[in-house]
Design a protein around this motif. Structure first.
Motif, mmCIF file in Angstrom:
data_model
loop_
_atom_site.group_PDB
_atom_site.id
_atom_site.type_symbol
_atom_site.label_atom_id
_atom_site.label_comp_id
_atom_site.label_asym_id
_atom_site.label_seq_id
_atom_site.Cartn_x
_atom_site.Cartn_y
_atom_site.Cartn_z
ATOM 1 N N THR A 101 6.371 10.166 -1.292
ATOM 2 C CA THR A 101 5.931 8.502 -1.128
ATOM 3 C C THR A 101 4.546 8.526 -0.080
ATOM 4 N N ARG B 31 1.318 6.599 1.674
ATOM 5 C CA ARG B 31 0.462 5.161 1.505
ATOM 6 C C ARG B 31 -0.754 5.767 1.557
ATOM 7 N N ARG B 32 -1.118 4.286 0.785
ATOM 8 C CA ARG B 32 -2.969 4.252 0.460
ATOM 9 C C ARG B 32 -3.114 4.266 2.422
ATOM 10 N N ALA C 155 7.781 1.082 4.766
ATOM 11 C CA ALA C 155 8.538 1.126 3.136
ATOM 12 C C ALA C 155 10.308 1.951 3.332
ATOM 13 N N HIS D 131 5.581 -4.538 5.328
ATOM 14 C CA HIS D 131 4.707 -2.671 5.205
ATOM 15 C C HIS D 131 5.967 -1.407 5.288
ATOM 16 N N SER E 127 -4.322 9.654 -1.513
ATOM 17 C CA SER E 127 -3.622 8.749 -1.805
ATOM 18 C C SER E 127 -4.366 7.523 -1.966
ATOM 19 N N ASP F 145 0.626 -1.978 -0.006
ATOM 20 C CA ASP F 145 0.063 0.276 -0.196
ATOM 21 C C ASP F 145 1.065 1.561 -0.365
ATOM 22 N N THR F 146 1.951 1.111 -0.442
ATOM 23 C CA THR F 146 3.045 2.406 -0.388
ATOM 24 C C THR F 146 3.569 2.453 -1.971
ATOM 25 N N HIS G 32 -2.437 6.002 -5.527
ATOM 26 C CA HIS G 32 -2.150 4.873 -6.745
ATOM 27 C C HIS G 32 -3.021 4.293 -7.532
ATOM 28 N N ASP H 198 6.998 -0.491 12.662
ATOM 29 C CA ASP H 198 5.754 -0.432 11.882
ATOM 30 C C ASP H 198 5.028 -2.167 11.882
ATOM 31 N N GLY I 7 4.944 3.985 10.723
ATOM 32 C CA GLY I 7 4.624 3.962 9.498
ATOM 33 C C GLY I 7 5.231 5.016 8.471
ATOM 34 N N ILE I 8 4.031 5.706 8.188
ATOM 35 C CA ILE I 8 4.466 5.859 6.657
ATOM 36 C C ILE I 8 5.269 7.388 7.212
#
Length: 395
Positions: A221, A223-224, A309, A307, A237, A168-169, A241, A302, A274-275
Motif C-alpha cells: 500500500t 502513499r504518493r 489508508a 487520508h 511512489s 494519495d494512497t 501511482h 493521520d 500516516g502510511i
C-alpha cells in the motif's frame, strides 16, 4: 574486537573523524558513484539529493567505532540486523564490500589530507572491515535461510488488483508472474520494489506488506510522496501511482525486515501514523486469523479520515477479534479521543504484559516510545520499524 594498537589510534582520532564525517561520506558517495555508476540503481537517489543518506552513514560509522571502543554501551546488534535485512532485500553481495571500503577510506584521506598517517589509515581500515564482516555474515545467514541467490534475487510479479485506498494512497495486490509460489513472510516485513524510471535509472524502494501471510499473494500500500519546501516528489511512489495498473509487471525482492510480530498470547498495541499503518494492517490480519482471542489495541494518527489508508478494512478486520480497542487521532478532529495533530499516549489502554509495535515518522515514534516508557512499559517490549536513513538510529 579492535586490536589494542588500532583501538588507541581510533580513540585518539574519533573526535576528528566524527567532526568531518558528513564531509567524508559526501566525498565517498561522489567518488564511488563516479567509478561505479551501476551502484546508483541500489541507492535511493532522493535520500542522496537531500543529504539524509550521508548523514546516516556518518552516524553509523562513528557509532560503530564508539561501540568497538566501549564508549557506547548500547548494543550494535539490532542496528546490524536492521542493515542486513535491508541489504538482503536489495541483493547486496559480499564482493561489493571491498568497493565500498576502498572509496570510504579514500574519502577519509581526501578530506583529512596529510593528517591521515599510515597508522591512522590502518586503524580505520580495521574498523570498516570489522563492520563489513559482521554484515556479510548476517546477510549470508539470511540468504541461506531464505534459499536466496543474491545474484538472481529479483522476481517478476504481476499486478492482480489495484485499489485506491485513501487520498494519495493505493494498494497493489501482486502474484508471481511465472505462477510460482508466494514466499512465506512474517507480519511486519517489507519487500523491495524496483522500477525503471523515464530517465533510464532503476530505483528500488521498500514497502511494508499490508496483508498477513497465507493469502496466495502479496500486497503493498503506497502513499504518493509529494515534495515540499524545495524537496522533490517521490520518484518511485509517483511512478507507481501514475503508471502502474492491473496486469503490469513489477520487480520484487524477497520479504525482509526484523521488526515482526512475536509469538506469545499477551496483549498487543499497534501504533501507527500516516502510511505507517501498513505493517500494522498485516499484523492485525494475522492476529485475527490465528489468535482471535488475543487482546489488541489499535491506535492511529493521520491528517484526516480521508487520508486514513485501510481505514474501513482495519475496522472490519478488528471485528474478528474477541477484544479490540480502536482509537484515531486526526488533525482536524476534536472528539474525545483526539487532539489536533497529536496522539495522546496517556489515552492508550495499556494492560499488563503489553507488547507494542510502532510505525510512522521518526519523531512520532520517538514521542510515543518515550510516553510508553514513562507509563511503565519496558523498553524491550517496544518495537518499531524505520525506513530510509532513520533506520540507523538507536532506540
Amino acid at each position: 574486537m579492535l586490536s589494542p594498537a588500532s583501538a588507541a589510534v581510533v580513540r585518539a582520532t574519533l573526535p576528528v573523524v566524527r567532526a568531518h564525517a558528513v564531509e567524508i561520506t559526501g566525498e565517498f558517495y561522489s567518488s564511488m558513484f563516479a567509478a561505479h555508476p551501476e551502484l546508483l540503481d541500489l541507492f535511493n537517489q532522493g535520500n542522496q539529493a537531500d543529504g539524509r543518506q550521508k548523514l546516516a552513514l556518518a552516524a553509523a560509522v562513528a557509532g560503530f567505532a564508539e561501540h568497538l571502543l566501549a564508549e557506547d554501551t548500547a548494543p550494535f546488534d539490532s542496528i546490524a540486523e536492521r542493515i542486513a535485512h535491508k541489504h538482503v532485500s536489495l541483493g547486496i553481495r559480499a564482493e561489493q564490500y571491498p568497493i565500498v571500503g576502498h572509496h570510504l577510506l579514500t574519502a577519509v584521506g581526501t578530506v583529512l589530507g596529510d593528517a591521515v598517517t599510515p597508522e591512522i589509515a590502518a586503524a580505520w581500515h580495521e574498523v570498516y572491515w570489522l563492520l563489513a564482516c559482521r554484515l556479510i555474515a548476517a546477510e549470508a545467514r539470511l540468504y541461506q535461510r531464505g534459499d536466496l541467490d543474491p545474484a538472481d534475487l529479483w522476481r517478476r510479479w504481476r499486478v492482480a488488483k489495484r485499489l485506491d485506498e485513501a487520498v494519495d494512497t493505493v494498494s497493489f495486490t501482486l502474484v508471481p508472474d511465472d505462477g510460482g509460489t508466494v514466499p512465506d513472510f512474517a507480519p511486519g516485513q517489507y519487500v523491495s520494489v524496483a522500477v525503471d524510471l523515464p530517465d533510464g535509472h532503476r530505483q528500488p524502494r521498500q514497502y511494508s506488506l499490508s496483508q498477513g501471510p497465507g493469502r496466495g499473494s502479496l500486497r503493498i500500500t503506497v502513499r504518493r510522496v509529494r515534495g515540499h519546501d524545495g524537496t522533490p516528489d517521490g520518484a518511485v511512489s509517483n511512478h507507481l501511482h501514475d503508471h502502474v495498473t492491473e496486469d503490469d509487471i513489477l520487480l520484487l525482492g524477497p520479504p525482509a525486515g526484523e521488526t515482526t510480530l512475536t509469538s506469545g498470547d499477551g496483549p498487543v498495541l499497534l501504533v501507527s501514523a500516516g502510511i505507517g499503518i501498513t505493517p500494522m494492517a498485516a499484523m492485525l490480519d494475522h492476529l485475527t486469523r490465528t489468535q482471535p482471542t488475543r487482546r489488541v489495541v489499535l491506535a492511529h494518527a493521520d491528517r484526516s479520515p480521508a487520508h486514513h489508508a485501510l481505514r474501513r478494512e482495519y475496522a472490519q478486520t478488528a471485528t474478528g477479534l474477541a477484544e479490540a480497542d480502536e482509537l484515531h487521532w486526526y488533525e482536524n478532529d476534536h472528539d474525545k479521543h483526539s487532539r489536533p495533530g497529536l496522539m495522546d499516549v496517556d489515552a492508550l489502554p495499556l494492560p499488563p504484559g503489553t507488547t507494542a509495535y510502532l510505525c510512522g515518522p521518526l519523531p512520532f515514534m520517538h514521542a510515543v516510545r518515550a510516553g510508553l516508557i514513562r507509563r511503565g512499559l519496558p523498553a524491550e517490549h517496544i518495537h518499531y520499524e524505520v525506513f530510509g536513513p532513520g533506520m540507523l538510529d538507536r532506540d
